[in-house]
Scaffold this active site. Structure first.
Site, short mmCIF file in Angstrom:
data_model
loop_
_atom_site.label_atom_id
_atom_site.label_comp_id
_atom_site.label_asym_id
_atom_site.label_seq_id
_atom_site.Cartn_x
_atom_site.Cartn_y
_atom_site.Cartn_z
CB THR A 4 -11.45 66.59 6.30
OG1 THR A 4 -11.30 66.86 4.91
CG2 THR A 4 -12.42 65.98 6.64
CB CYS A 24 -9.73 66.63 -2.49
SG CYS A 24 -10.65 67.57 -3.87
CG PHE A 25 -4.39 67.26 -1.63
CD1 PHE A 25 -3.45 66.39 -1.73
CD2 PHE A 25 -4.71 68.29 -2.35
CE1 PHE A 25 -3.01 66.06 -3.11
CE2 PHE A 25 -4.21 68.23 -3.75
CZ PHE A 25 -3.43 66.87 -4.26
CB CYS A 26 -7.90 65.65 4.00
SG CYS A 26 -7.93 64.04 4.12
CG ASN A 27 -8.42 72.24 2.18
OD1 ASN A 27 -9.77 72.72 2.04
ND2 ASN A 27 -7.22 72.72 2.69
#
Length: 851
Positions: free
Chosen positions: A143, A418-421
């Site tokens: 992100t 979503c793991f900042c992705n």
């Protein structure tokens, strides 16, 4: 085949053939990670764990030393500045690069580093003649990388997302006029391409060759767009368990966070900037420390020349930066380096991947849907990250929130979401843009527990391994999955398992990657007690000026009364009657120095007890002996460091602002010095491959002088007549002060730590000299020596008195200079010119012949 039959260490070794340091890892865990007993920690991609010794050593460090704001110039501030500089070099060394190629800008983390690029990159809007800048990024980016498009768009740049398939599928070789970074035709429009070295979602490693391919405009989209292309390589996820060689992939901007590598300190990251690209970055805001000068009442500002200073607004987090030294030490001590960590962590991840992806319910349906690129067959293409969702026996996805809650009951620490992705999440979970928007409208946001919408996942489960992960961690996790989510009996897909087992692995990593820190040698040094002669070369006569020398302006013969060498910088003097001259001054003068646990040079200003360490050079024996009160004598070889270099650590150190390559003198010397000084330290010597020049430090355009570990010049000369004047001033001042301890002439001479002492006529006459001939050797006179509180240290006891510095200030009307620097003219080849002898005539030439 029963699944539990495969959950054995033998299977692990058979399937993955792990390499690294796993043999003694259990002992390391018990000693360094006692706090994780009973915990299965599998979130190393989020933050790895710190070893307890690193924290202890850091606490001892800051308890023992006074670290001040590096923007000041007092002793505590200089210690901070020097230690931080040492850390900068160590970081660059870890990534196999140098300060000539890269600069380090410390930030609060990788996100702050990315934000810095977004705000300073020279985005340009399109014009009638030139295209606008492109902000190009892989859709599989964190992100914080995608967030660059906000500032970029605001300045007219066009966001340009591309999929990994597009970059790798569209290449253009042999482009005319496009052969390098600086060959971009007439179009100067700057473009930025961003991609991760390793996906934080799936662990996929992207080709590091993209760096050169994009800059050379051979890869899409650079091959289709004119202009100058820069590359940002997001290394935050990659560097946790893998080496990164910036010689092989010289990206323009490399953001990273140190807690991904070490676990401690947190809140500290860096932006590594390729120096060739640094000039393009432009700032509008300036803060403390970033300005060379500015006016408060006028719009006038000049940025600091140094790249790091220019972009590090305010005081850096210097204590956290100092902590990095201890983290580097611990990482190297425990693992031996990233080349060992990579196969270890990858082996654990591969084993878990093989078994989890082969695991089936009792009805034969798979237990997990894996989100990987390829078959997890090589650490060069896959990191130690597994991303997946668990499935029930009907093939329905089990929400990640349920997995997370049950894992907590088993004391298993993992990560979900979503793991900042978002890009990778959409790709692997097949979430359309419209579905994502609908989920957001329905109230689902990143980080919440809404894991399923209409039966479709909004995220997944991620486990990741670190250098302290063990086979037990794999077993605990797999057992947890079987116990909680598998309809019994748990089965294994034999065909898939056999296919994965037969996949070619490359667990040794990239052979082109270099270790940034080499291991120390374990060889001992024989200890002997020896009485040394003052000088071992045969005595040479007083000597006369060479007949080839123009003596028309040479006046008033003086005499050389003393010769001192200081084999170890800041340690006691070694007085000799005559001594050979080397390429960098008196032979072996300041060839060694003592450094603290951070590799920063120790001086008597920080450690006065150094003056009680008495080195003696024995040329005929090829040995350096060390003597100190209460210590056995120690012998260190004088042999060429070319031999030492093969077995001992080569590192970089800093001397008076100059970077030098050094060779460690071994553990026995380090233990001896540490015992005497009461703090961890090491003895290092200058590498024969390291050349330190001193031309700019002398007021002359003559031949460049080669320097050892001296401060500024090859030789330092003082005049005994000047010493006598200082002594008279001290006696005069002592009549009116509480400090009435008299200082004899020899005590005062020793405080000025000169190489050469001459018997002169007039005090400070040496300030006017421009050339000297001592015996047959010729010297140029350079700058005056600026003095500090070092002359207040009694060279016999290490105690400090203020009198010498106060007297010098009084004699010199506030100036604190005493003695002059010399450099040698080496054109002469006569053997007598290669040795200095006490009693030699000293002829001088003044800068002004009328004097």
């Amino acid at each position: 085949m029963e699944f539990r039959d495969l959950c054995t260490l033998e299977t692990f070794r058979d399937v993955c053939r792990p390499r690294g340091y796993s043999e003694n890892l259990e002992d390391v865990i018990k000693k360094e990670f006692t706090r994780i007993k009973g915990v299965t920690y599998l979130d190393h991609a989020g933050a790895t764990l710190y070893p307890e010794s690193a924290v202890r050593e850091f606490c001892l460090d800051i308890s023992r030393n006074v670290y001040g704001n590096p923007h000041s110039h007092n002793p505590s501030s200089r210690l901070t500045h020097d230690t931080v500089d040492r850390v900068r070099y160590r970081i660059l060394q870890h990534f196999n690069t140098t300060p000539e190629e890269y600069s380090i800008i410390f930030t609060s983390g990788s996100t702050a580093a990315l934000k810095l690029v977004s705000e300073t990159f020279p985005w340009s809007a399109p014009t009638a003649t030139e295209p606008g800048s492109l902000f190009c990024y892989l859709t599989d980016n964190h992100t914080s990388v995608v967030g660059i498009r906000g500032p970029a768009s605001a300045q007219g740049a066009l966001p340009f997302p591309v999929s990994p398939r597009e970059v790798e599928g569209r290449t253009r070789d042999g482009v005319v006029g496009v052969v390098g970074h600086d060959d971009h035709g007439s179009c100067q429009t700057p473009h930025l391409f961003c991609y991760p070295a390793q996906s934080n979602f799936s662990g996929r490693k992207y080709p590091l060759g993209h760096v050169r391919g994009i800059r050379a405009r051979r890869l899409y989209p650079a091959c289709d767009h004119r202009g100058r292309w820069f590359v940002l390589l997001d290394a935050a996820s990659h560097v946790g368990c893998s080496p990164l060689d910036l010689q092989c992939c010289p990206a323009d901007f490399v953001p990273l966070s140190f807690y991904k590598m070490f676990g401690f300190p947190t809140g500290l990251g860096a932006l590594l900037v390729r120096n060739q690209a640094a000039a393009c970055l432009k700032k509008s805001y300036f803060g403390g420390g970033t300005a060379a000068g500015y006016l408060a009442g006028e719009d006038y500002f000049v940025p600091a020349a140094n790249i790091s200073d220019r972009f590090e607004d305010g005081s850096i987090s210097y204590l956290d930066i100092i902590a990095l030294n201890h983290s580097f030490d611990a990482l190297q001590r425990i693992t031996g380096g990233m080349d060992n960590i990579q196969p270890h962590a990858f082996g654990l991840a591969r084993y878990t991947y093989i078994l989890l992806s082969s695991l089936c319910h009792g009805n034969g349906h798979p237990v997990a849907e894996m989100y990987t690129h390829g078959q997890f067959d090589s650490p060069s293409t896959q990191g130690a990250i597994l991303n997946f969702n668990l499935l029930d026996c009907r093939g329905h996805i089990i929400g990640y929130s349920q997995v997370d809650k049950l894992a907590s009951l088993y004391n298993i620490h993992l990560r979900t979401g979503c793991f900042c992705n978002t890009g990778a999440c959409q790709h692997f979970l097949d979430i359309t843009d419209q579905e994502l928007k609908n989920n957001l409208k329905a109230g689902h946001v990143c980080g919440d527990s809404v894991d399923l919408v209409d039966g479709k996942p909004t995220g997944s489960v991620r486990i990741s391994f670190g250098y302290m992960s063990t086979f037990d961690d794999c077993q605990n996790f797999l057992s947890f999955v079987v116990d909680c989510f598998v309809d019994k009996p748990a089965q294994v897909d034999r065909v898939r398992l056999e296919n994965l087992r037969q996949t070619q692995t490359a667990l040794c990593g990239n052979s082109n990657q270099k270790l940034s820190i080499k291991p120390l040698a374990n060889g001992g040094i024989e200890r002997e007690v020896e009485t040394c002669r003052q000088a071992e070369p045969s005595l040479v006569g007083c000597g006369r000026p060479s007949s080839a020398v123009d003596t028309t302006l040479l006046k008033n013969p003086y005499t050389l009364t003393n010769i001192y060498i200081y084999p170890i910088k800041s340690c006691a003097a070694f007085e000799v009657c005559d001594w050979p001259l080397g390429a960098s001054g008196l032979l072996y003068d300041r060839s060694w120095m003592v450094v603290n646990s951070h590799g920063v040079c120790l001086s008597q200003k920080r450690e006065p007890r150094l003056c009680q360490i008495l080195p003696r050079v024995h040329l005929s024996l090829g040995q350096l002996s060390l003597h100190a009160p209460g210590m056995d004598n120690l012998l260190v070889p004088l042999e060429s460091t070319a031999t030492l270099k093969t077995s001992q650590r080569v590192c970089q150190s800093k001397v008076c602002g100059d970077r030098v390559e050094t060779v460690d003198s071994g553990d026995e010397a380090a233990m001896w010095l540490s015992d005497f000084l009461g703090q961890p330290c090491r003895l290092i010597r200058q590498s024969p491959d390291s050349v330190r020049g001193g031309k700019k430090r002398l007021n002359t355009d003559a031949t460049t002088a080669v320097l050892s570990f001296v401060n500024k010049a090859q030789y330092l000369l003082i005049n005994k007549a000047s010493v006598d004047l200082i002594q008279e001033q001290i006696r005069s001042r002592q009549e009116f002060s509480e400090d009435r301890q008299p200082l004899d002439t020899q005590n005062l001479i020793s405080r000025f730590r000169a190489n050469l002492v001459v018997a002169g006529v007039e005090p400070f006459e040496e300030d006017t000299w421009s050339q000297l001939i001592i015996g047959d050797a010729q010297f140029l006179v350079g700058d005056r020596c600026e003095r500090c509180q070092m002359i207040c240290v009694d060279q016999d006891t290490g105690t400090k008195t203020k009198a010498p510095l106060l007297a010098l200030s009084s004699c010199r009307s506030g100036k604190l200079t005493f003695g002059v620097y010399l450099s040698r003219q080496v054109q002469e080849d006569s053997p007598s010119a290669r040795i200095l002898s006490v009693g030699s005539a000293v002829l001088h030439r003044t800068a002004d012949p009328s004097l």
